[in-house]
Structures are given as C-alpha cells and as structure tokens.
Scaffold this motif. Structure first.
Motif, PDB file in Angstrom:
ATOM      1  N   PHE A   1     -30.683  -8.900 -17.051  1.00 38.82           N
ATOM      2  CA  PHE A   1     -29.686  -9.256 -15.864  1.00 38.82           C
ATOM      3  C   PHE A   1     -29.747 -10.967 -15.553  1.00 38.82           C
ATOM      4  O   PHE A   1     -28.916 -11.487 -15.336  1.00 38.82           O
ATOM      5  CB  PHE A   1     -29.673  -8.461 -14.851  1.00 38.82           C
ATOM      6  CG  PHE A   1     -28.573  -7.263 -14.594  1.00 38.82           C
ATOM      7  CD1 PHE A   1     -27.444  -7.527 -14.301  1.00 38.82           C
ATOM      8  CD2 PHE A   1     -28.870  -6.004 -15.158  1.00 38.82           C
ATOM      9  CE1 PHE A   1     -26.466  -6.558 -14.147  1.00 38.82           C
ATOM     10  CE2 PHE A   1     -28.003  -5.040 -15.641  1.00 38.82           C
ATOM     11  CZ  PHE A   1     -26.767  -5.086 -14.969  1.00 38.82           C
TER      12      PHE A   1
ATOM     13  N   SER B   1     -17.534 -12.716 -22.388  1.00 39.49           N
ATOM     14  CA  SER B   1     -17.781 -11.237 -22.115  1.00 39.49           C
ATOM     15  C   SER B   1     -18.026 -10.668 -23.563  1.00 39.49           C
ATOM     16  O   SER B   1     -18.515 -11.130 -24.348  1.00 39.49           O
ATOM     17  CB  SER B   1     -16.932 -10.951 -21.376  1.00 39.49           C
ATOM     18  OG  SER B   1     -17.315  -9.270 -20.959  1.00 39.49           O
TER      19      SER B   1
ATOM     20  N   VAL C   1     -20.353  -9.038 -15.463  1.00 41.83           N
ATOM     21  CA  VAL C   1     -19.757 -10.318 -15.488  1.00 41.83           C
ATOM     22  C   VAL C   1     -18.060  -9.890 -15.240  1.00 41.83           C
ATOM     23  O   VAL C   1     -17.614 -11.047 -14.828  1.00 41.83           O
ATOM     24  CB  VAL C   1     -20.049 -10.854 -16.959  1.00 41.83           C
ATOM     25  CG1 VAL C   1     -19.063 -11.964 -17.447  1.00 41.83           C
ATOM     26  CG2 VAL C   1     -21.494 -11.349 -17.081  1.00 41.83           C
TER      27      VAL C   1
ATOM     28  N   TYR D   1     -26.513 -12.150 -16.762  1.00 43.62           N
ATOM     29  CA  TYR D   1     -25.407 -12.139 -15.478  1.00 43.62           C
ATOM     30  C   TYR D   1     -25.820 -13.107 -14.447  1.00 43.62           C
ATOM     31  O   TYR D   1     -25.025 -14.195 -14.072  1.00 43.62           O
ATOM     32  CB  TYR D   1     -25.548 -10.712 -14.800  1.00 43.62           C
ATOM     33  CG  TYR D   1     -24.630 -10.628 -13.564  1.00 43.62           C
ATOM     34  CD1 TYR D   1     -23.243 -10.742 -13.577  1.00 43.62           C
ATOM     35  CD2 TYR D   1     -25.311 -10.876 -12.274  1.00 43.62           C
ATOM     36  CE1 TYR D   1     -22.441 -10.924 -12.318  1.00 43.62           C
ATOM     37  CE2 TYR D   1     -24.551 -10.672 -11.235  1.00 43.62           C
ATOM     38  CZ  TYR D   1     -23.219 -10.697 -11.030  1.00 43.62           C
ATOM     39  OH  TYR D   1     -22.349 -10.813  -9.971  1.00 43.62           O
TER      40      TYR D   1
ATOM     41  N   THR E   1     -24.455  -5.500 -17.947  1.00 46.85           N
ATOM     42  CA  THR E   1     -24.351  -6.939 -17.693  1.00 46.85           C
ATOM     43  C   THR E   1     -23.003  -7.305 -17.772  1.00 46.85           C
ATOM     44  O   THR E   1     -22.691  -8.336 -17.225  1.00 46.85           O
ATOM     45  CB  THR E   1     -25.390  -8.018 -18.541  1.00 46.85           C
ATOM     46  OG1 THR E   1     -24.980  -7.946 -19.862  1.00 46.85           O
ATOM     47  CG2 THR E   1     -26.955  -7.437 -18.011  1.00 46.85           C
TER      48      THR E   1
END
Length: 276
Positions: free
Chosen positions: A100, A130, A151, A104, A147
């Motif tokens: 993460f 993505s 997003v 992210y 993650t």
C-alpha cells in the motif's frame, strides 16, 4: 503544448516508459522518474530519481520542477509493483503495508504535492494508472487488488472535488500487459504448504497471460487520449480484454462472472491438484 510540463512516475520501463515517450512526442516536456533516476540517453524525456514512499523525495522533485518551470500541467501516477500469486493469509501485515505504501500512498503523496500548484494556476490533469483489478476480484493477489480498488475510489472522489477548479482526474485500466512487471513481483513472506500447488500453477498461468498481453504502447495511447480530451472520462479501459471485462462487470450476472473468473484462472483445478 511545448511549454506543458509532465511528470510520469515509474518511467524506467514498461507502461511508464511508453507513456513518457508518447507524451514527449505529443509535445510535452516530460520528466520521468524512478528510484535510481538515469541518464536521458536516447530517450525523448529526462529521468530523475524519486522515491514515492518518501515525503522529502516527492517534495524535492516537485519544488525543483516548479523552480525551473513555474508550473506542472500533468501528473501520471504509474509507479508501483506487483505481487506474485499467493494466498491473502500468506502476506504479513508488514508486507501488506509496504504494498500500500507504494501503490496507493505513493500515488496520494505525489498527487497531494502537485494539486496545490495546479489549483493556483486553475488547470491540470492527473492520470492514475489503475488496472482491471481495480473493479474485479483477484484471487491470490488480494492485497494488490485492494490497492487498485483504493486508487479507484480515491481518484473518482478527487475528480469531483477538483473539476470545478480546472483540474481533472482520470483512471486508466489495463488488463494483462507485456512488461517486466511480474518479474519484479513481491513474493509472499509467510508461505504455507496448503497454497503451494495453487501458487505454482497460477504463477505459470499468469506469466503466460502477461507474455501474451497488450504492449505498453496500447496503454500509453489511452493515456494520451485521456490527456487530450476536452471533457475527459473518469475511467478508460486500455485494450480489448480490459474493455470486455469492464462490460462483463457491468452487465453480466454476478454468478456468471464469478464462475468465469474461477474457470479462466483454473482455481478449482489447481486446488484439487494440491489435495492429491
């Protein structure tokens, strides 16, 4: 266009490199980034060192580009890493945090650094790379999918916040893409014998699917489409498979989609093999 400044994170190879090249050829002054940076060489864009997990590194990069140019017009958040197939319980909390932190929070950190400047100039574009795993489940890649789901939720929410200030946010959703992404995938740090057969089988299958996937330039073309649109969409699929999967997610009955995912990934086959 020649005066527009673009940052592309994770641009040393794959989707990031193809995107930086495409934007440079379209007239942007492009700064690609990677942890190690790199010389420009034959690339049509500059490479700078950046660690998206570091506040200081992100702030230094943005401040330097603003010092040089006075504005940043486009941010493409591409930096991230994959996770080798493994059961969710085979990934420790510490390892999940690290996934993460890059995929992210690194994206959020970069976005938060450029948004104040885009807001003050009244314009800007943010493109977040993505995946179809941002809207589909990913058995044995649960933390990576988490993650990308994060997003997607962040990006769509942020676009609503910023569009009245001249800034738009868009998501690019590729499926399997033929890059070295999987070769650098993180291995689970607490492997269990119960998942070994699935891990091995699914890893081989995913490797084949990646090798047969779209070229990075397919994704780069969609990035340029999103950047060039007068009224950009929040989501763009990249490639035929991604488009089909988006339609299936939207229109197919949940049970049918569930069955298709298990069939295509051979999940029941690999699980049975592990019990023999």
């Amino acid at each position: 266009m020649s005066s527009k400044i673009a940052i592309v994170t994770g641009a040393s190879s794959g989707i990031g490199k193809a995107t930086a090249e495409r934007l440079a050829h379209a007239g942007y002054r492009v700064y690609g980034t990677s942890r190690r940076g790199g010389v420009m060489g034959s690339r049509p864009f500059s490479m700078l060192p950046l660690d998206v997990t570091s506040d200081a590194s992100v702030e230094a990069l943005v401040e330097e580009l603003l010092r040089q140019h006075g504005h940043i017009d486009l941010l493409v958040n591409n930096a991230g890493f994959g996770v080798a197939p493994a059961g969710a319980e085979e990934v420790s909390i510490e390892q999940a945090r690290s996934i993460f932190e890059t995929n992210y929070f690194g994206l959020v950190r970069m976005t938060s650094a450029v948004v104040p400047h885009m807001r003050s100039q009244g314009s800007g574009r943010i493109i977040n790379i993505s995946s179809v795993l941002g809207f589909l489940p990913a058995p044995y890649m649960a933390h990576y999918a988490a993650t990308k789901h994060a997003v997607e939720g962040y990006s769509e929410s942020l676009d609503h916040e910023l569009r009245t200030r001249g800034i738009r946010v868009s998501l690019i959703e590729p499926a399997y893409t033929n890059t070295q992404f999987d070769s650098n995938a993180l291995e689970a740090d607490t492997p269990l014998d119960e998942y070994r057969a699935v891990r091995v089988g699914l890893s081989k299958l995913v490797r084949k699917l990646v090798e047969a996937g779209d070229k990075p330039e397919v994704v780069a073309d969609v990035v340029l489409e999103a950047v060039s649109a007068a009224n950009p969409k929040i989501r763009y699929t990249a490639g035929k498979l991604a488009h089909r999967l988006r339609l299936a997610r939207r229109f197919a009955p949940a049970a049918l989609l569930d069955m298709g995912i298990r069939r295509d990934l051979l999940l029941d086959t690999f699980t049975r093999a592990g019990k023999i």
